[in-house]
Design an enzyme around this catalytic site. Structure first.
Site, PDB file in Angstrom:
ATOM      1  N   GLN A 212       0.828  -1.207   0.000  1.00  0.00           N
ATOM      2  CA  GLN A 212       0.000   0.000   0.000  1.00  0.00           C
ATOM      3  C   GLN A 212       0.863   1.258   0.000  1.00  0.00           C
ATOM      4  O   GLN A 212       1.562   1.524   0.980  1.00  0.00           O
ATOM      5  CB  GLN A 212      -0.882   0.001   1.253  1.00  0.00           C
ATOM      6  CG  GLN A 212      -1.819   1.178   1.332  1.00  0.00           C
ATOM      7  CD  GLN A 212      -2.375   1.349   2.745  1.00  0.00           C
ATOM      8  OE1 GLN A 212      -1.628   1.543   3.688  1.00  0.00           O
ATOM      9  NE2 GLN A 212      -3.677   1.269   2.879  1.00  0.00           N
ATOM     10  N   GLY A 213       0.812   2.022  -1.068  1.00  0.00           N
ATOM     11  CA  GLY A 213       1.605   3.252  -1.171  1.00  0.00           C
ATOM     12  C   GLY A 213       0.760   4.474  -0.905  1.00  0.00           C
ATOM     13  O   GLY A 213       0.393   5.197  -1.843  1.00  0.00           O
ATOM     14  N   TYR A 214       0.423   4.699   0.355  1.00  0.00           N
ATOM     15  CA  TYR A 214      -0.366   5.880   0.731  1.00  0.00           C
ATOM     16  C   TYR A 214       0.537   6.915   1.430  1.00  0.00           C
ATOM     17  O   TYR A 214       0.681   8.034   0.972  1.00  0.00           O
ATOM     18  CB  TYR A 214      -1.498   5.507   1.687  1.00  0.00           C
ATOM     19  CG  TYR A 214      -2.699   4.788   1.082  1.00  0.00           C
ATOM     20  CD1 TYR A 214      -2.713   4.341  -0.230  1.00  0.00           C
ATOM     21  CD2 TYR A 214      -3.837   4.558   1.864  1.00  0.00           C
ATOM     22  CE1 TYR A 214      -3.822   3.680  -0.752  1.00  0.00           C
ATOM     23  CE2 TYR A 214      -4.955   3.902   1.342  1.00  0.00           C
ATOM     24  CZ  TYR A 214      -4.933   3.467   0.035  1.00  0.00           C
ATOM     25  OH  TYR A 214      -6.039   2.814  -0.463  1.00  0.00           O
ATOM     26  N   SER A 215       1.138   6.534   2.577  1.00  0.00           N
ATOM     27  CA  SER A 215       1.838   7.513   3.427  1.00  0.00           C
ATOM     28  C   SER A 215       3.083   8.075   2.751  1.00  0.00           C
ATOM     29  O   SER A 215       3.757   7.392   1.986  1.00  0.00           O
ATOM     30  CB  SER A 215       2.285   6.859   4.737  1.00  0.00           C
ATOM     31  OG  SER A 215       1.195   6.290   5.397  1.00  0.00           O
TER      32      SER A 215
ATOM     33  N   SER B 238       4.519  -1.189   4.057  1.00  0.00           N
ATOM     34  CA  SER B 238       4.737  -2.515   4.651  1.00  0.00           C
ATOM     35  C   SER B 238       5.056  -3.541   3.573  1.00  0.00           C
ATOM     36  O   SER B 238       4.339  -3.654   2.574  1.00  0.00           O
ATOM     37  CB  SER B 238       3.489  -2.982   5.411  1.00  0.00           C
ATOM     38  OG  SER B 238       3.303  -2.179   6.539  1.00  0.00           O
TER      39      SER B 238
ATOM     40  N   GLU C 143     -12.754  -3.403   7.887  1.00  0.00           N
ATOM     41  CA  GLU C 143     -11.365  -3.255   8.312  1.00  0.00           C
ATOM     42  C   GLU C 143     -11.267  -2.629   9.697  1.00  0.00           C
ATOM     43  O   GLU C 143     -10.426  -2.999  10.506  1.00  0.00           O
ATOM     44  CB  GLU C 143     -10.633  -2.342   7.315  1.00  0.00           C
ATOM     45  CG  GLU C 143     -10.129  -3.065   6.105  1.00  0.00           C
ATOM     46  CD  GLU C 143      -9.105  -4.122   6.465  1.00  0.00           C
ATOM     47  OE1 GLU C 143      -8.025  -3.749   6.918  1.00  0.00           O
ATOM     48  OE2 GLU C 143      -9.413  -5.315   6.298  1.00  0.00           O
TER      49      GLU C 143
ATOM     50  N   SER D 146      -3.954   6.851  14.128  1.00  0.00           N
ATOM     51  CA  SER D 146      -3.342   6.892  15.465  1.00  0.00           C
ATOM     52  C   SER D 146      -4.415   7.096  16.541  1.00  0.00           C
ATOM     53  O   SER D 146      -5.532   7.551  16.265  1.00  0.00           O
ATOM     54  CB  SER D 146      -2.312   8.028  15.537  1.00  0.00           C
ATOM     55  OG  SER D 146      -2.976   9.267  15.556  1.00  0.00           O
TER      56      SER D 146
ATOM     57  N   GLU E  79      -4.514   9.374  18.749  1.00  0.00           N
ATOM     58  CA  GLU E  79      -4.907  10.794  18.839  1.00  0.00           C
ATOM     59  C   GLU E  79      -5.972  11.116  17.788  1.00  0.00           C
ATOM     60  O   GLU E  79      -6.954  11.810  18.075  1.00  0.00           O
ATOM     61  CB  GLU E  79      -3.688  11.712  18.633  1.00  0.00           C
ATOM     62  CG  GLU E  79      -2.680  11.699  19.770  1.00  0.00           C
ATOM     63  CD  GLU E  79      -1.723  10.506  19.717  1.00  0.00           C
ATOM     64  OE1 GLU E  79      -1.816   9.693  18.768  1.00  0.00           O
ATOM     65  OE2 GLU E  79      -0.882  10.382  20.621  1.00  0.00           O
TER      66      GLU E  79
HETATM   67  C1  LIG Z   1       3.818  -0.763  11.433  1.00  0.00           C
HETATM   68  C2  LIG Z   1       3.332   0.259  10.437  1.00  0.00           C
HETATM   69  C3  LIG Z   1       2.987  -0.153   9.161  1.00  0.00           C
HETATM   70  C4  LIG Z   1       2.562   0.782   8.214  1.00  0.00           C
HETATM   71  N1  LIG Z   1       2.271   0.360   6.937  1.00  0.00           N
HETATM   72  C5  LIG Z   1       1.911   1.267   6.002  1.00  0.00           C
HETATM   73  C6  LIG Z   1       1.685   0.866   4.642  1.00  0.00           C
HETATM   74  O1  LIG Z   1       1.803  -0.318   4.284  1.00  0.00           O
HETATM   75  N2  LIG Z   1       1.375   1.813   3.726  1.00  0.00           N
HETATM   76  C7  LIG Z   1       1.221   3.124   4.069  1.00  0.00           C
HETATM   77  O2  LIG Z   1       0.908   3.914   3.209  1.00  0.00           O
HETATM   78  N3  LIG Z   1       1.451   3.547   5.351  1.00  0.00           N
HETATM   79  C8  LIG Z   1       1.788   2.648   6.312  1.00  0.00           C
HETATM   80  N4  LIG Z   1       2.037   3.060   7.603  1.00  0.00           N
HETATM   81  C9  LIG Z   1       2.001   4.489   7.911  1.00  0.00           C
HETATM   82  C10 LIG Z   1       0.848   4.925   8.791  1.00  0.00           C
HETATM   83  O3  LIG Z   1      -0.328   4.977   8.071  1.00  0.00           O
HETATM   84  C11 LIG Z   1       1.268   6.306   9.369  1.00  0.00           C
HETATM   85  O4  LIG Z   1       2.353   6.080  10.249  1.00  0.00           O
HETATM   86  C12 LIG Z   1       0.138   6.969  10.100  1.00  0.00           C
HETATM   87  O5  LIG Z   1      -0.832   7.404   9.192  1.00  0.00           O
HETATM   88  C13 LIG Z   1       0.655   8.199  10.930  1.00  0.00           C
HETATM   89  O6  LIG Z   1       1.346   9.057  10.099  1.00  0.00           O
HETATM   90  P1  LIG Z   1       2.824   9.567  10.459  1.00  0.00           P
HETATM   91  O7  LIG Z   1       3.673   8.395  10.800  1.00  0.00           O
HETATM   92  O8  LIG Z   1       3.261  10.458   9.359  1.00  0.00           O
HETATM   93  O9  LIG Z   1       2.663  10.400  11.792  1.00  0.00           O
HETATM   94  P2  LIG Z   1       2.058  11.905  11.917  1.00  0.00           P
HETATM   95  O10 LIG Z   1       0.778  12.008  11.170  1.00  0.00           O
HETATM   96  O11 LIG Z   1       3.148  12.867  11.589  1.00  0.00           O
HETATM   97  O12 LIG Z   1       1.760  11.938  13.457  1.00  0.00           O
HETATM   98  C14 LIG Z   1       2.779  12.124  14.442  1.00  0.00           C
HETATM   99  C15 LIG Z   1       2.095  12.232  15.800  1.00  0.00           C
HETATM  100  O13 LIG Z   1       1.229  13.375  15.820  1.00  0.00           O
HETATM  101  C16 LIG Z   1      -0.101  12.988  16.140  1.00  0.00           C
HETATM  102  N5  LIG Z   1      -1.042  13.780  15.333  1.00  0.00           N
HETATM  103  C17 LIG Z   1      -1.029  13.994  14.001  1.00  0.00           C
HETATM  104  N6  LIG Z   1      -2.065  14.761  13.623  1.00  0.00           N
HETATM  105  C18 LIG Z   1      -2.777  15.031  14.756  1.00  0.00           C
HETATM  106  C19 LIG Z   1      -3.968  15.777  15.014  1.00  0.00           C
HETATM  107  N7  LIG Z   1      -4.656  16.376  14.049  1.00  0.00           N
HETATM  108  N8  LIG Z   1      -4.399  15.830  16.306  1.00  0.00           N
HETATM  109  C20 LIG Z   1      -3.748  15.213  17.310  1.00  0.00           C
HETATM  110  N9  LIG Z   1      -2.584  14.497  17.113  1.00  0.00           N
HETATM  111  C21 LIG Z   1      -2.122  14.414  15.853  1.00  0.00           C
HETATM  112  C22 LIG Z   1      -0.197  11.528  15.747  1.00  0.00           C
HETATM  113  O14 LIG Z   1      -1.211  10.867  16.469  1.00  0.00           O
HETATM  114  C23 LIG Z   1       1.194  11.028  16.106  1.00  0.00           C
HETATM  115  O15 LIG Z   1       1.253  10.736  17.478  1.00  0.00           O
HETATM  116  C24 LIG Z   1       2.458   2.155   8.575  1.00  0.00           C
HETATM  117  C25 LIG Z   1       2.803   2.558   9.878  1.00  0.00           C
HETATM  118  C26 LIG Z   1       3.234   1.641  10.800  1.00  0.00           C
HETATM  119  C27 LIG Z   1       3.600   2.121  12.172  1.00  0.00           C
END
Ligand SMILES: Cc1cc2nc3c(=O)[nH]c(=O)nc-3n(C[C@H](O)[C@H](O)[C@H](O)COP(=O)(O)OP(=O)(O)OC[C@H]3O[C@@H](n4cnc5c(N)ncnc54)[C@H](O)[C@@H]3O)c2cc1C
Length: 387
Positions: A128-131, A163, A246, A370, A372
């Site tokens: 999945q290429g989202y983030s 992932s 999901e 997350s 939050e």
């Molecule tokens: C094990 C694992 C597997 C993953 N696999 C994939 C994958 O296959 N494909 C893919 O595309 N992505 C994947 N991800 C990414 C995942 O979707 C992101 O980590 C997630 O969306 C959070 O984004 P970020 O890491 O950029 O953190 P950020 O969005 O930068 O957040 C950092 C911190 O700030 C807090 N925060 C952010 N915005 C707010 C708000 N508005 N209010 C309060 N708090 C806030 C968050 O809760 C977090 O604690 C994976 C992540 C993990 C950990």
């Protein structure tokens, strides 16, 4: 498509179906892969995958016309619960759980024929290429761009936390196709072969020493125009269309329950249940899991009745994942000096890994939305508090 995919399992009663799944899983799932504390790689799960595929059981959620089991909600829950009960590990299943249903719902006939059979057989493995580095919780901020040029989109940008990208053959991508439009409006959904020139995959090693996710770079990658799923600039709606089941599955009590089993094994081996301080915390956690299980079954009943899940289902993920973390915290603490040393330890004849479950639980409050963000959802849409 397999012959057995034509069986109508919905004609069985739920208990008969559950027994059939249980018997099959107990007879065939490899013992050494039960209750794993990490994602499984394709090579180790290929035998089990093949068996499920031959039986027509690899895609319980897909319609039968495309080789799935076409299960109704009650059977779907029974299927998942039986897999969980036996500790069946999570295969690289994004093709089955995510992109398959998207292609079935929004794809062209040609896309269905090109991708669905290979996804079922395991020849096509999706990631999945989202983030992106600046688009996680705020996913609509994604910047990887796809610009139409003749017969192709030219894709440039970077994805992260993808992932198992290094095990995948294909990636489903959210890309920006209109920079002028409002954030969510200018995003499209593409299916891309990872062998396409210009794609570089770099695994990221996590703190547990596993390479479960990657960075994926796109440098002038030419993707055929027919890789677009649905209409141009409507990728956001497509990606969001999946969220129902999901969200229930991610809140399943199975992983915290595995952790509780481990903690109980340790407590018995070390005689910790005679320690009042330990017993107090252990009992509180056990009750947390009872609460989680009853909350989960409430949502399961809702899905079985065919009712959509509302924003309040966020509480399931918050409670489940945070309880899981608290359990693994206590596991490490109770392991004392062994608790901070990696690998399995012999505790009075019982083999226990302390840090594995602890590490496995850490990112659970981040992925899938997350804690939050889930709290924001509850505050805004359930409690209707001012933001
Ligand atoms: C094990 C694992 C597997 C993953 N696999 C994939 C994958 O296959 N494909 C893919 O595309 N992505 C994947 N991800 C990414 C995942 O979707 C992101 O980590 C997630 O969306 C959070 O984004 P970020 O890491 O950029 O953190 P950020 O969005 O930068 O957040 C950092 C911190 O700030 C807090 N925060 C952010 N915005 C707010 C708000 N508005 N209010 C309060 N708090 C806030 C968050 O809760 C977090 O604690 C994976 C992540 C993990 C950990």
């Amino acid at each position: 498509m397999t012959i057995s995919a034509t069986v109508d399992y919905n004609a069985l009663d739920d208990e008969a179906f559950r027994r059939e799944v249980r018997t099959f899983v107990e007879a065939h799932y490899p013992q050494h892969l039960r209750y794993l504390q990490r994602r499984m790689r394709p090579a180790e799960i290929s035998g089990w995958w093949r068996m499920l595929h031959e039986k027509g059981w690899i895609a319980p959620n897909w319609p039968r016309e495309w080789g799935g089991m076409g299960l109704d909600a009650g059977k779907m829950v029974a299927y998942l619960e039986e897999m969980e009960r036996f500790g069946v590990g999570r295969a690289p299943d994004q093709g089955i759980t995510q992109v398959g249903p998207i292609v079935i719902k929004f794809g062209t006939q040609a896309q269905k024929e090109a991708y669905l059979p290979g996804t079922l057989s395991g020849e096509i493995i999706w990631c999945q290429g989202y983030s992106e580095p600046n688009a996680g919780s705020d996913l609509a901020n994604l910047q990887t761009a796809a610009v139409p040029e003749g017969e192709h989109f030219v894709v440039n940008g970077q994805k992260i936390w993808t992932s198992l990208a290094h095990d995948a053959t294909h990636i489903y991508l959210l890309v920006r196709t209109d920079r002028e439009a409002k954030k969510q409006k200018g995003i499209s959904f593409l299916l891309v072969d990872l062998k396409t020139p210009g794609i570089t995959i770099r695994p990221i090693r996590n703190i547990a020493g596993h390479e479960e996710f990657c960075q994926v770079f796109f440098d002038n990658v030419r993707v055929p125009l027919d890789a677009l799923v649905g209409k141009l600039n409507e990728g956001w709606t497509i990606a969001k269309a999946l969220l129902g089941f999901e969200r229930l599955n991610i809140g399943s009590p199975r992983r915290p329950q595995y952790a509780l089993l481990r903690l109980e094994m340790l407590a018995r081996a070390k005689g910790l249940l005679d320690d009042a301080g330990f017993l107090d915390r252990f009992t509180a956690l056990k009750l947390d899991l009872e609460d989680l299980a009853s909350l989960y079954s409430r949502y399961v009943e809702q899905v079985k009745r065919g009712e959509p899940l509302g924003p309040d289902v966020s509480s399931l993920k918050i409670w489940g994942m945070e309880a899981w973390q608290r359990l693994t915290d206590l596991l490490v603490e109770a392991g004392a000096e062994d608790g901070v040393i990696e690998g399995a330890h012999d505790v009075a004849g019982v083999e226990i890994d302390f840090l594995g479950p602890f590490y496995y639980a850490r990112p659970s409050t981040i992925y899938g939305g997350s804690s939050e963000i889930q709290r924001n959802i509850i505050s805004k849409y359930v409690l209707e508090l001012p933001s």
